[in-house]
Design an enzyme around this catalytic site. Structure first.
Site, short mmCIF file in Angstrom:
data_model
loop_
_atom_site.label_atom_id
_atom_site.label_comp_id
_atom_site.label_asym_id
_atom_site.label_seq_id
_atom_site.Cartn_x
_atom_site.Cartn_y
_atom_site.Cartn_z
N GLU A 202 0.80 -1.22 -0.10
CA GLU A 202 -0.23 0.11 -0.18
C GLU A 202 0.85 1.38 0.01
O GLU A 202 0.41 2.25 -0.65
CB GLU A 202 -0.97 0.11 1.30
CG GLU A 202 -2.05 -1.11 1.16
CD GLU A 202 -1.60 -2.48 1.66
OE1 GLU A 202 -2.41 -3.40 1.58
OE2 GLU A 202 -0.18 -2.40 2.12
N ARG B 266 8.08 -12.40 0.50
CA ARG B 266 7.39 -11.26 0.78
C ARG B 266 7.79 -10.20 2.09
O ARG B 266 7.74 -9.11 2.38
CB ARG B 266 5.84 -11.43 0.93
CG ARG B 266 4.95 -10.42 1.30
CD ARG B 266 4.61 -9.19 0.17
NE ARG B 266 3.57 -8.53 0.47
CZ ARG B 266 3.25 -7.34 -0.31
NH1 ARG B 266 4.27 -7.17 -1.25
NH2 ARG B 266 2.45 -6.62 0.28
N GLY C 261 12.45 -2.84 -0.65
CA GLY C 261 12.50 -1.60 -1.46
C GLY C 261 13.09 -1.63 -2.66
O GLY C 261 13.39 -0.60 -3.19
#
Length: 424
Positions: free
Chosen positions: A60, A269, A313
């Protein structure tokens, strides 16, 4: 209903805090800034108008990047309050927006009790509350209504499974939905499902994720990774979830006909699973090198069978460095992950059967030849080997992926235009 819900929160709070501390064993970030979760913000107040964007975790937060940048440009006197629920989301926000200095303030979202939410709202006095994708909390929405803060749910999505769960909550969820001032949905299907819960103003703006632009620094890192890997064919398994890595590794070892120098790259993840996945790879007799140690491994002449992506990232960099990409969370009934970033870099995409969290985008990508759906791990590896062996097929699929990503841009502009009426 909401009073009972609040009582449940207070009764369960010791367990919630205990779980927070327990998770902090593997991920110390859960033990930092914990007072913010109880409604005691660490960030100071400001004379600037505050626009509040809530992005629960990594996905998100990355999706919010075009929206945050657009809001900063449209409201140069304002600051953005960016809230999260996970330390990885907070770290991602710091990496993406840290260069904006005092115009970006980060905090954890307080737990959903009336007292904590009210204290948070009094401290920051936001002009608007913008929730990303699925984050609707009953007391948060009610607290905003009481404080005169309009609430927008943007880039909104709601699967059939989540709709059924929402309906089981009865008036608790329908009251919250009816108090949301604006819903900007990703698709017509999402809009219809959210509207059925009672949201009064629902519009379709598309997915903001299509507007995310690969940072130049990520492309440079991707070029460095590719230089270390050299000309080896690379299958990237991105954002894999617990249980999937074992399936992927077993199928990789079974598959026939893969190029002798092919490299399997796995990026879990969740960062707390990096060590676990490394041990899993080594237990199968495969040589594993972590991304953080890749330069030294190459200098030492180590030839890895598996590259473990142990950085945060850098997903754009991993996509830039691979030849084709599998998007995790889809081999098991977990809903899948975002395939848009891979498509935006022109990479052939493979997905499993379980993509209900990104159903329309995934289905369209498959229909347009940008992605290929596979039923299981063995079929995944067979398809990956065919693509690694066929440069023409890879190029054609990559071109379809680029075209697919380009066709759906513009959701950020449409969303900001609809937010203007709420922000003033």
């Amino acid at each position: 209903m909401r009073r009972l819900y609040s009582l449940a929160w207070w009764l369960g709070l010791p367990l919630v805090l205990g779980r927070l501390w327990w998770r902090g064993r593997k991920e110390p970030g859960y033990r930092a800034h914990w007072l913010e979760r109880l409604g005691f913000p660490g960030a100071g107040q400001s004379g600037r108008p505050t626009l509040w964007v809530h992005a629960v975790s990594v996905g998100e937060t990355r999706a919010a990047e075009p929206l945050v940048d657009a809001l900063l440009a449209a409201y140069p006197d304002a600051r953005i309050l960016l809230t999260h629920m996970t330390p990885t989301g907070r770290a991602t926000g710091r990496a993406l927006f840290g260069h904006h200095g005092e115009r970006i303030v980060q905090s954890y979202l307080p737990y959903d009790t009336g007292f904590m939410v009210a204290r948070f709202l009094r401290h920051f006095a936001p002009r608007v509350c913008i929730l990303m994708e699925t984050e609707v909390w009953p007391n948060l929405v009610a607290g905003c209504a009481a404080a005169g803060v309009p609430v927008a749910l943007v880039n909104a999505r709601l699967s059939e499974r989540s709709l059924r769960s929402g309906r089981k909550m009865g008036r608790l969820m329908t009251d919250a939905a009816s108090a949301i001032s604006l819903v900007a949905a990703q698709t017509e299907a999402d809009a219809k499902r959210i509207g059925s819960l009672g949201a009064p103003v629902v519009t379709v703006t598309g997915s903001i994720k299509f507007d995310v632009v690969p940072p130049q620094s990520a492309l440079q890192t991707g070029a460095w990774l590719r230089d270390q890997i050299k000309k080896r064919p690379v299958l990237l398994c991105a954002s894999t979830r617990e249980g999937e890595e074992a399936l992927v590794l077993e199928a990789w070892q079974r598959v026939a006909g893969k190029p002798a120098d092919a490299l399997l790259a796995i990026v879990p993840r969740h960062p707390q699973r990096f060590d676990e996945v490394e041990k899993m790879v080594a237990a199968r007799g495969l040589t594993v090198v972590r991304r953080s140690q890749l330069g030294q491994a190459v200098a030492d002449g180590v030839q890895a069978d598996v590259l473990l992506g142990d950085s945060m990232g850098e997903m754009f960099a991993y996509f830039a460095a691979c030849d084709c990409a599998f998007i995790g969370g889809s081999l098991m009934p977990l809903g899948g992950q975002n395939l848009i970033e891979a498509c935006a870099l022109g990479k052939p995409v493979l997905v499993g059967l379980h993509t209900f969290n990104f159903a329309q985008a995934t289905d369209e990508a498959v229909r347009e030849g940008a992605a290929l759906r596979v039923p299981d791990a063995d079929a995944l590896m067979a398809a990956a080997v065919r693509l690694l062996d066929d440069e023409v097929a890879r190029a054609a699929m990559g071109a379809h992926a680029l075209a697919f990503a380009g066709r759906h841009r513009g959701a950020t502009l449409r969303t900001v235009e609809r937010l203007r009426a709420l922000i003033g």
